[in-house]
Design a protein around this motif. Structure first.
Motif, PDB file in Angstrom:
ATOM      1  N   ARG A  25     102.698 -42.884  38.015  1.00  0.00           N
ATOM      2  CA  ARG A  25     103.609 -43.927  37.532  1.00  0.00           C
ATOM      3  C   ARG A  25     103.362 -44.288  36.072  1.00  0.00           C
ATOM      4  NH1 ARG A  25     104.824 -48.229  41.892  1.00  0.00           N
ATOM      5  NH2 ARG A  25     105.988 -46.388  42.569  1.00  0.00           N
ATOM      6  N   SER A  26     102.125 -44.504  35.695  1.00  0.00           N
ATOM      7  CA  SER A  26     101.812 -44.905  34.320  1.00  0.00           C
ATOM      8  C   SER A  26     102.214 -43.817  33.325  1.00  0.00           C
ATOM      9  CB  SER A  26     100.330 -45.224  34.192  1.00  0.00           C
ATOM     10  OG  SER A  26     100.015 -45.638  32.889  1.00  0.00           O
ATOM     11  N   LEU A  71     115.523 -50.076  22.638  1.00  0.00           N
ATOM     12  CA  LEU A  71     114.379 -49.490  23.336  1.00  0.00           C
ATOM     13  C   LEU A  71     113.189 -50.441  23.346  1.00  0.00           C
ATOM     14  CD1 LEU A  71     114.536 -45.785  22.099  1.00  0.00           C
ATOM     15  CD2 LEU A  71     115.029 -46.639  24.392  1.00  0.00           C
ATOM     16  N   VAL A  72     112.970 -51.144  22.229  1.00  0.00           N
ATOM     17  CA  VAL A  72     111.881 -52.128  22.192  1.00  0.00           C
ATOM     18  C   VAL A  72     112.165 -53.259  23.178  1.00  0.00           C
ATOM     19  CG1 VAL A  72     110.692 -53.830  20.761  1.00  0.00           C
ATOM     20  CG2 VAL A  72     111.234 -51.584  19.821  1.00  0.00           C
ATOM     21  N   ALA A  73     113.432 -53.689  23.242  1.00  0.00           N
ATOM     22  CA  ALA A  73     113.798 -54.753  24.185  1.00  0.00           C
ATOM     23  C   ALA A  73     113.586 -54.300  25.624  1.00  0.00           C
ATOM     24  CB  ALA A  73     115.245 -55.170  23.968  1.00  0.00           C
ATOM     25  N   ALA A  74     113.935 -53.040  25.915  1.00  0.00           N
ATOM     26  CA  ALA A  74     113.795 -52.524  27.274  1.00  0.00           C
ATOM     27  C   ALA A  74     112.346 -52.328  27.674  1.00  0.00           C
ATOM     28  CB  ALA A  74     114.546 -51.203  27.411  1.00  0.00           C
ATOM     29  N   SER A  75     111.447 -52.173  26.719  1.00  0.00           N
ATOM     30  CA  SER A  75     110.041 -51.884  27.043  1.00  0.00           C
ATOM     31  C   SER A  75     109.356 -53.036  27.761  1.00  0.00           C
ATOM     32  CB  SER A  75     109.263 -51.554  25.755  1.00  0.00           C
ATOM     33  OG  SER A  75     109.200 -52.699  24.901  1.00  0.00           O
ATOM     34  N   GLY A  76     109.915 -54.250  27.646  1.00  0.00           N
ATOM     35  CA  GLY A  76     109.295 -55.393  28.310  1.00  0.00           C
ATOM     36  C   GLY A  76     109.672 -55.520  29.767  1.00  0.00           C
ATOM     37  N   ALA A  77     110.618 -54.698  30.224  1.00  0.00           N
ATOM     38  CA  ALA A  77     111.115 -54.822  31.596  1.00  0.00           C
ATOM     39  C   ALA A  77     110.050 -54.516  32.636  1.00  0.00           C
ATOM     40  CB  ALA A  77     112.320 -53.916  31.795  1.00  0.00           C
ATOM     41  N   LEU A  78     109.035 -53.715  32.278  1.00  0.00           N
ATOM     42  CA  LEU A  78     107.998 -53.334  33.236  1.00  0.00           C
ATOM     43  C   LEU A  78     106.744 -54.202  33.121  1.00  0.00           C
ATOM     44  CD1 LEU A  78     108.408 -49.474  32.985  1.00  0.00           C
ATOM     45  CD2 LEU A  78     109.077 -50.931  34.880  1.00  0.00           C
ATOM     46  N   TYR A  79     106.780 -55.211  32.251  1.00  0.00           N
ATOM     47  CA  TYR A  79     105.701 -56.196  32.135  1.00  0.00           C
ATOM     48  C   TYR A  79     104.349 -55.571  31.836  1.00  0.00           C
ATOM     49  CZ  TYR A  79     109.304 -59.071  34.255  1.00  0.00           C
ATOM     50  OH  TYR A  79     110.483 -59.714  34.517  1.00  0.00           O
ATOM     51  N   GLN A  80     104.347 -54.619  30.899  1.00  0.00           N
ATOM     52  CA  GLN A  80     103.094 -54.004  30.458  1.00  0.00           C
ATOM     53  C   GLN A  80     102.968 -54.193  28.949  1.00  0.00           C
ATOM     54  OE1 GLN A  80     102.266 -50.036  31.777  1.00  0.00           O
ATOM     55  NE2 GLN A  80     103.131 -50.361  33.815  1.00  0.00           N
ATOM     56  N   THR A  81     101.968 -54.955  28.540  1.00  0.00           N
ATOM     57  CA  THR A  81     101.805 -55.238  27.119  1.00  0.00           C
ATOM     58  C   THR A  81     101.536 -53.964  26.327  1.00  0.00           C
ATOM     59  OG1 THR A  81      99.476 -55.731  27.580  1.00  0.00           O
ATOM     60  CG2 THR A  81     101.002 -57.595  27.475  1.00  0.00           C
ATOM     61  N   GLY A 111     103.722 -52.490  22.952  1.00  0.00           N
ATOM     62  CA  GLY A 111     103.145 -52.112  21.664  1.00  0.00           C
ATOM     63  C   GLY A 111     103.386 -50.658  21.334  1.00  0.00           C
ATOM     64  N   TYR A 112     103.279 -49.790  22.340  1.00  0.00           N
ATOM     65  CA  TYR A 112     103.492 -48.356  22.135  1.00  0.00           C
ATOM     66  C   TYR A 112     104.919 -48.057  21.709  1.00  0.00           C
ATOM     67  CZ  TYR A 112     104.035 -43.404  23.334  1.00  0.00           C
ATOM     68  OH  TYR A 112     104.328 -42.069  23.301  1.00  0.00           O
ATOM     69  N   VAL A 113     105.902 -48.633  22.414  1.00  0.00           N
ATOM     70  CA  VAL A 113     107.311 -48.374  22.096  1.00  0.00           C
ATOM     71  C   VAL A 113     107.664 -48.950  20.732  1.00  0.00           C
ATOM     72  CG1 VAL A 113     109.696 -48.804  22.808  1.00  0.00           C
ATOM     73  CG2 VAL A 113     107.960 -48.244  24.520  1.00  0.00           C
ATOM     74  N   THR A 114     107.132 -50.123  20.405  1.00  0.00           N
ATOM     75  CA  THR A 114     107.388 -50.705  19.087  1.00  0.00           C
ATOM     76  C   THR A 114     106.869 -49.783  17.985  1.00  0.00           C
ATOM     77  OG1 THR A 114     107.219 -52.942  20.001  1.00  0.00           O
ATOM     78  CG2 THR A 114     106.984 -52.715  17.616  1.00  0.00           C
ATOM     79  N   TYR A 156     105.817 -58.728  23.505  1.00  0.00           N
ATOM     80  CA  TYR A 156     104.393 -58.604  23.834  1.00  0.00           C
ATOM     81  C   TYR A 156     103.842 -59.931  24.355  1.00  0.00           C
ATOM     82  CZ  TYR A 156      99.358 -57.992  23.238  1.00  0.00           C
ATOM     83  OH  TYR A 156      98.009 -57.942  23.453  1.00  0.00           O
ATOM     84  N   PHE A 157     104.097 -61.031  23.627  1.00  0.00           N
ATOM     85  CA  PHE A 157     103.522 -62.315  24.019  1.00  0.00           C
ATOM     86  C   PHE A 157     104.184 -62.887  25.272  1.00  0.00           C
ATOM     87  CE2 PHE A 157     102.138 -62.294  19.508  1.00  0.00           C
ATOM     88  CZ  PHE A 157     100.781 -62.459  19.737  1.00  0.00           C
ATOM     89  N   VAL A 158     105.475 -62.618  25.457  1.00  0.00           N
ATOM     90  CA  VAL A 158     106.145 -63.069  26.682  1.00  0.00           C
ATOM     91  C   VAL A 158     105.568 -62.338  27.894  1.00  0.00           C
ATOM     92  CG1 VAL A 158     108.323 -63.032  27.949  1.00  0.00           C
ATOM     93  CG2 VAL A 158     108.285 -63.798  25.579  1.00  0.00           C
TER      94      VAL A 158
END
Length: 546
Positions: free
Chosen positions: A439-440, A475-485, A489-492, A535-537
């Protein structure tokens, strides 16, 4: 005096209250509360004493061990229950062991007053049972003791003997439904009638505020006439009761018959619909001879329950009527709200089926299938939806705006190839994501593919000057959907790298619109700030759920 279920309920309520008091206050409160019931006062005092002497705090060997004695870790000791011929319980004559589970052992016994054969259940760990084990045992006794229905095994008496908690219940001379499934098959109408009777019993439990949470063939007993009786309320929960021994993220139940909300540890979603799923799983097993999902690996089985669609029963057996398949699949829906709202509704539909009357359940429409599929595979659904929106935008630019870049044959070929790459890649990584061990890796590779394909597509457009660069922001906005900080950071970072590759090419190999430094700064700040916010959210959400 033997304790009745009502007495035990009183004792349990008193225990819950007294356990909140200091040891010095307990004696006075118990004396006042049970002024006319010395037996209940002694029972609660014994329960409090055992709770205080839990093996988590004091070892039973403390009295005989000296400071020089060798010590043994509790994780190396297995509590072995006594054999049937060595167990003595006042008022009962133990005859034989008839069943054993993860927490309890059941004996066939002869109750002396009144004279009758009963099933006597005791905690497997006996005197060494932990506080949680005793609490679960109490929950099972309380839940079943308040239910009186011919389809539920009755509880006769609850108590303890020499520190060993027990309760007696009705003895069912037949076999479990699980044992019957191993030796015979069930006709569709017979299966429907059995589940109808079980559903009526569960509806009675729900009406009295009890959720079973562990419905499966081994917890249904068939008497000598073949009538089903539900037993084992060890995971039962009271409706509206926020106190629970199961925490969010903790998985309780049997994977093959477990509802998705249980398998994923979403305790707050467990309710009547969870038992409806269990009833549907039992019906599925009766029709096909196997549970809805099975795997040799526990994690894989749980993942199948959460993410995979159940194989329709008619694919196993074409003789199963379509109406019965529709009823079964409605029970097994991944979304609780899409199942029957009550076990009574299921029983009514099965009754209608058996009487050749119209049923309420309907096969899902195409739109409903799409919506529920998208909920289970949001990453794949969003990617494919984005491709459709991209093509809608592309056609708008070609036929309405008459944009020369969008109308160029080379761009059209490249855009089609990119879209196919996105679609195939999304399908591949979704399948990879559904495997817990991968998964990761699937998440990071998926997001990397998205950035790489977008960067390649921009080479056929106007590069850093193309409006498609806003895809990096999405893509940066979508990266938070899985709740992994870490993922945020990686996608940004890779989005900034992809964008600045085109900024570099715009400066070194200028073509098309002139380079706009203000647009570049604004977009760069947008990517960075959005990444920081995400990231902070995500970090705050993870800390709140920790």
């Amino acid at each position: 005096m033997p304790m009745t279920p009502e007495d035990y309920q009183q004792a349990c309520d008193a225990f819950d209250h007294a356990s909140q008091l200091s040891p010095a206050e307990r004696s006075g409160w118990l004396a006042a509360h049970f002024a006319d019931r010395a037996d209940l006062r002694q029972q609660v005092a014994a329960m409090l004493s055992q709770a205080d002497d839990s093996r988590l705090d004091h070892s039973p060997l403390d009295a005989v061990l000296t400071p020089d004695s060798p010590t043994i870790g509790w994780d190396t000791v297995t509590a072995v229950p006594l054999s049937a011929d060595k167990i003595q319980v006042t008022g009962y004559e133990i005859e034989a062991e008839i069943a054993r589970g993860g927490m309890g052992v059941v004996y066939r016994a002869r109750q002396q007053n009144p004279s009758r054969t009963v099933a006597l259940k005791m905690i497997l760990a006996g005197q060494f049972a932990s506080t949680d084990e005793v609490a679960r045992f109490r929950i099972e006794a309380e839940a079943a003791a308040n239910l009186t229905h011919p389809g539920i095994v009755p509880i006769y008496e609850v108590g303890s003997h020499d520190g060993r908690h027990y309760f007696s219940m009705g003895y069912v001379a037949g076999q479990s439904l699980a044992a019957a499934l191993k030796t015979r098959s069930f006709a569709p109408d017979e299966a429907a009638d059995l589940v109808r009777q079980i559903a009526e019993a569960i509806q009675h439990a729900h009406q009295h505020g009890v959720i079973h949470r562990d419905l499966k063939p081994s917890n249904v007993l068939l008497d000598e006439q073949g009538r089903p009786q539900v037993t084992d309320f060890g995971l039962a929960k009271r409706i509206g009761d926020d106190t629970d021994l199961t925490c969010t993220g903790q998985i309780m139940g049997s994977p093959g018959y477990m509802a998705p909300e249980q398998a994923s540890g979403r305790v707050h979603q467990v309710g009547a619909a969870t038992d409806v799923y269990g009833l549907g799983a039992i019906l599925y097993a009766l029709l096909t001879g196997k549970p809805p999902f099975e795997s040799d690996n526990l994690l894989d089985a749980i993942d199948l329950v959460c993410s995979s669609d159940v194989t329709p029963p008619r694919k196993h057996n074409r003789q199963i009527p379509r109406k019965l398949e529709t009823i079964c699949l409605k029970c097994l829906h991944k979304t609780p709200s899409a199942r029957y709202h009550t076990a009574g509704e299921l029983a009514a539909d099965l009754h209608a089926y058996l009487n050749n009357e119209p049923i309420q359940a309907r096969p899902l429409s195409l739109l409903e299938r799409i919506v529920f599929w998208a909920r289970r595979r949001p990453g794949l659904a969003i990617t494919w939806a984005a491709m459709l929106l991209f093509y809608a935008y592309h056609l708008f630019c070609v036929w309405v705006v008459r944009d020369p870049v969008s109308s160029a044959p080379l761009f059209q070929v490249i855009s089609i190839a990119t879209a196919l790459g996105y679609a195939i890649g999304a399908w591949f990584f979704q399948r990879m994501y559904e495997k817990p061990r991968r998964r990761s890796a699937a998440i990071y590779l998926w997001m990397s593919m998205n950035v790489v394909l977008l960067t390649m597509l921009l080479f056929s457009a106007n590069g850093a000057a193309s409006p498609l660069v806003l895809g990096y922001v999405l893509l940066v906005a979508a990266s938070g959907a899985l709740y992994q900080t870490g993922l945020v950071g990686y996608v940004t970072a890779i989005s900034l790298i992809g964008y600045y590759i085109h900024v570099f090419f715009s400066l070194v190999f200028p073509k098309g619109p002139p380079f706009d430094i203000h647009w570049t700064i604004c977009l760069s700040l947008t990517i960075v700030l959005l990444g920081m916010i995400q990231y902070f959210v995500v970090r705050k959400i993870r800390m709140a759920n920790a």
